[in-house]
Design a protein around this motif. Structure first.
Motif, PDB file in Angstrom:
ATOM      1  N   LEU A 118       0.913  -1.262   0.145  1.00  0.00           N
ATOM      2  CA  LEU A 118       0.101   0.045   0.148  1.00  0.00           C
ATOM      3  C   LEU A 118       0.903   1.207   0.034  1.00  0.00           C
ATOM      4  O   LEU A 118       1.947   1.516   0.831  1.00  0.00           O
ATOM      5  CB  LEU A 118      -0.880  -0.102   1.289  1.00  0.00           C
ATOM      6  N   LYS A 119       0.696   2.046  -0.870  1.00  0.00           N
ATOM      7  CA  LYS A 119       1.478   3.305  -1.098  1.00  0.00           C
ATOM      8  C   LYS A 119       0.835   4.549  -0.615  1.00  0.00           C
ATOM      9  O   LYS A 119      -0.248   4.790  -1.285  1.00  0.00           O
ATOM     10  CB  LYS A 119       1.997   3.493  -2.646  1.00  0.00           C
ATOM     11  N   GLU A 120       1.330   5.404   0.147  1.00  0.00           N
ATOM     12  CA  GLU A 120       0.856   6.577   0.671  1.00  0.00           C
ATOM     13  C   GLU A 120       0.426   7.556  -0.792  1.00  0.00           C
ATOM     14  O   GLU A 120       0.973   7.528  -1.777  1.00  0.00           O
ATOM     15  CB  GLU A 120       1.899   7.710   1.293  1.00  0.00           C
ATOM     16  N   GLY A 121      -1.055   7.878  -0.502  1.00  0.00           N
ATOM     17  CA  GLY A 121      -1.652   8.690  -1.651  1.00  0.00           C
ATOM     18  C   GLY A 121      -2.487   7.635  -2.459  1.00  0.00           C
ATOM     19  O   GLY A 121      -3.238   8.459  -2.909  1.00  0.00           O
ATOM     20  N   ALA A 122      -2.348   6.631  -2.468  1.00  0.00           N
ATOM     21  CA  ALA A 122      -3.088   5.765  -3.365  1.00  0.00           C
ATOM     22  C   ALA A 122      -4.400   5.471  -2.446  1.00  0.00           C
ATOM     23  O   ALA A 122      -4.556   5.917  -1.146  1.00  0.00           O
ATOM     24  CB  ALA A 122      -2.460   4.403  -3.579  1.00  0.00           C
ATOM     25  N   SER A 123      -5.200   4.564  -3.177  1.00  0.00           N
ATOM     26  CA  SER A 123      -6.448   4.199  -2.429  1.00  0.00           C
ATOM     27  C   SER A 123      -6.944   2.889  -2.903  1.00  0.00           C
ATOM     28  O   SER A 123      -6.552   2.525  -4.090  1.00  0.00           O
ATOM     29  CB  SER A 123      -7.757   5.223  -2.798  1.00  0.00           C
ATOM     30  N   ILE A 124      -7.542   2.092  -2.342  1.00  0.00           N
ATOM     31  CA  ILE A 124      -8.053   0.803  -2.717  1.00  0.00           C
ATOM     32  C   ILE A 124      -9.519   0.519  -2.489  1.00  0.00           C
ATOM     33  O   ILE A 124     -10.042   1.158  -1.418  1.00  0.00           O
ATOM     34  CB  ILE A 124      -7.288  -0.543  -1.795  1.00  0.00           C
ATOM     35  N   PRO A 125     -10.009  -0.367  -3.265  1.00  0.00           N
ATOM     36  CA  PRO A 125     -11.628  -0.328  -3.039  1.00  0.00           C
ATOM     37  C   PRO A 125     -11.782  -1.428  -1.742  1.00  0.00           C
ATOM     38  O   PRO A 125     -11.059  -2.251  -1.898  1.00  0.00           O
ATOM     39  CB  PRO A 125     -12.250  -0.950  -4.196  1.00  0.00           C
ATOM     40  N   LEU A 126     -12.955  -1.223  -1.003  1.00  0.00           N
ATOM     41  CA  LEU A 126     -13.297  -2.222  -0.134  1.00  0.00           C
ATOM     42  C   LEU A 126     -14.760  -2.111   0.000  1.00  0.00           C
ATOM     43  O   LEU A 126     -15.552  -1.123   0.027  1.00  0.00           O
ATOM     44  CB  LEU A 126     -12.719  -1.440   1.200  1.00  0.00           C
ATOM     45  N   THR A 127     -15.287  -3.282  -0.020  1.00  0.00           N
ATOM     46  CA  THR A 127     -16.905  -3.445   0.312  1.00  0.00           C
ATOM     47  C   THR A 127     -17.089  -3.950   1.635  1.00  0.00           C
ATOM     48  O   THR A 127     -16.495  -4.945   2.096  1.00  0.00           O
ATOM     49  CB  THR A 127     -17.414  -4.735  -0.686  1.00  0.00           C
ATOM     50  N   LEU A 128     -17.719  -2.979   2.189  1.00  0.00           N
ATOM     51  CA  LEU A 128     -18.449  -3.326   3.562  1.00  0.00           C
ATOM     52  C   LEU A 128     -19.967  -3.733   3.533  1.00  0.00           C
ATOM     53  O   LEU A 128     -20.737  -3.267   2.900  1.00  0.00           O
ATOM     54  CB  LEU A 128     -18.425  -2.059   4.428  1.00  0.00           C
ATOM     55  N   THR A 129     -20.264  -4.950   4.056  1.00  0.00           N
ATOM     56  CA  THR A 129     -21.582  -5.598   4.187  1.00  0.00           C
ATOM     57  C   THR A 129     -22.138  -5.604   5.628  1.00  0.00           C
ATOM     58  O   THR A 129     -21.556  -5.807   6.378  1.00  0.00           O
ATOM     59  CB  THR A 129     -21.523  -6.853   3.568  1.00  0.00           C
ATOM     60  N   PHE A 130     -23.243  -4.668   5.551  1.00  0.00           N
ATOM     61  CA  PHE A 130     -24.163  -4.423   6.631  1.00  0.00           C
ATOM     62  C   PHE A 130     -25.278  -5.752   6.810  1.00  0.00           C
ATOM     63  O   PHE A 130     -25.920  -5.558   5.733  1.00  0.00           O
ATOM     64  CB  PHE A 130     -24.399  -3.108   7.035  1.00  0.00           C
ATOM     65  N   GLU A 131     -25.666  -5.899   7.936  1.00  0.00           N
ATOM     66  CA  GLU A 131     -26.593  -6.599   8.382  1.00  0.00           C
ATOM     67  C   GLU A 131     -28.030  -6.245   7.771  1.00  0.00           C
ATOM     68  O   GLU A 131     -28.971  -6.762   6.924  1.00  0.00           O
ATOM     69  CB  GLU A 131     -26.807  -7.273   9.688  1.00  0.00           C
ATOM     70  N   GLN A 132     -28.229  -4.693   8.275  1.00  0.00           N
ATOM     71  CA  GLN A 132     -29.432  -4.170   7.763  1.00  0.00           C
ATOM     72  C   GLN A 132     -29.213  -3.369   6.495  1.00  0.00           C
ATOM     73  O   GLN A 132     -30.037  -3.506   5.724  1.00  0.00           O
ATOM     74  CB  GLN A 132     -30.052  -3.320   8.758  1.00  0.00           C
ATOM     75  N   ALA A 133     -28.146  -2.664   6.369  1.00  0.00           N
ATOM     76  CA  ALA A 133     -27.921  -1.668   5.391  1.00  0.00           C
ATOM     77  C   ALA A 133     -27.439  -2.260   4.099  1.00  0.00           C
ATOM     78  O   ALA A 133     -27.493  -1.600   3.033  1.00  0.00           O
ATOM     79  CB  ALA A 133     -27.061  -0.247   5.850  1.00  0.00           C
ATOM     80  N   GLY A 134     -27.088  -3.509   4.079  1.00  0.00           N
ATOM     81  CA  GLY A 134     -26.564  -4.124   2.866  1.00  0.00           C
ATOM     82  C   GLY A 134     -25.147  -3.667   2.760  1.00  0.00           C
ATOM     83  O   GLY A 134     -24.362  -2.970   3.401  1.00  0.00           O
ATOM     84  N   PRO A 135     -24.501  -4.074   1.304  1.00  0.00           N
ATOM     85  CA  PRO A 135     -23.308  -3.782   0.978  1.00  0.00           C
ATOM     86  C   PRO A 135     -23.190  -2.279   0.425  1.00  0.00           C
ATOM     87  O   PRO A 135     -23.933  -1.716  -0.131  1.00  0.00           O
ATOM     88  CB  PRO A 135     -23.052  -4.656  -0.298  1.00  0.00           C
ATOM     89  N   VAL A 136     -21.814  -1.730   0.558  1.00  0.00           N
ATOM     90  CA  VAL A 136     -21.635  -0.523   0.128  1.00  0.00           C
ATOM     91  C   VAL A 136     -20.104  -0.312  -0.212  1.00  0.00           C
ATOM     92  O   VAL A 136     -19.454  -0.794   0.812  1.00  0.00           O
ATOM     93  CB  VAL A 136     -21.765   0.709   1.056  1.00  0.00           C
ATOM     94  N   GLN A 137     -19.685   0.005  -1.247  1.00  0.00           N
ATOM     95  CA  GLN A 137     -18.249  -0.040  -1.682  1.00  0.00           C
ATOM     96  C   GLN A 137     -17.762   1.535  -1.270  1.00  0.00           C
ATOM     97  O   GLN A 137     -18.269   2.497  -1.534  1.00  0.00           O
ATOM     98  CB  GLN A 137     -18.128  -0.145  -3.224  1.00  0.00           C
TER      99      GLN A 137
END
Length: 155
Positions: A118-137
């Motif tokens: 992981l390099k400073e200044g970069a970004s990476i995608p991450l998907t969070l999945t919630f029990e009620q709210a569902g997934p969000v990237q």
């Protein structure tokens, strides 16, 4: 007058861009970030805030995934008689009308088997999945190697 209005719009735009927030149902996900990793490192932690202060019902973060690593897991970290213990947890509670912080030294997201440093200044995608709210990237911003908190304004 036009310059004043343009300046104000640019300031608001920069402030919104720095906010780095996402919405999942009633949950506000604040500034997902990780530290840059040393060459050859295969693990990293991801940190963020989960704000459910506007929600009348509790939720849970139940899963995480990213193409940047072989595995992403929910973890807790604690000190026991001077020994750091890190353990996977099945879910992270987000109580109604409350805020849950995932921060260094506590609850966090553990990435293992990083596909590249992981390099400073970069970004990476991450998907969070919630029990009620569902997934969000979300996009995880990579901060400096020794960062203890995200750079920029408080969120």
């Amino acid at each position: 007058m036009k310059k004043l209005i343009l300046g104000a719009l640019l300031a608001v735009s920069a402030s919104l861009a720095a906010a780095h927030e996402y919405q999942a149902g009633k949950l506000l996900i604040g500034h997902p970030w990780a530290r840059a990793t040393a060459p050859g490192a295969t693990v990293a932690g991801v940190f963020l805030t989960l704000d459910n202060s506007g929600g009348d019902a509790a939720d849970k973060l139940v899963a995480v995934a990213t193409p940047a690593a072989e595995r992403a897991e929910l973890h807790s970290m604690s000190m026991d008689n001077g020994v750091m213990k890190m353990r996977p947890v099945p879910a992270i509670d987000v109580p109604a009308k409350a805020r849950q912080a995932l921060a260094p030294g506590g609850l966090h997201i553990m990435l293992t088997g990083l596909k590249q440093p992981l390099k400073e200044g970069a970004s990476i995608p991450l998907t969070l999945t919630f029990e009620q709210a569902g997934p969000v990237q979300v996009q995880v911003k990579v901060e400096a190697l020794g960062a203890s908190a995200p750079a920029g304004p408080k969120h």
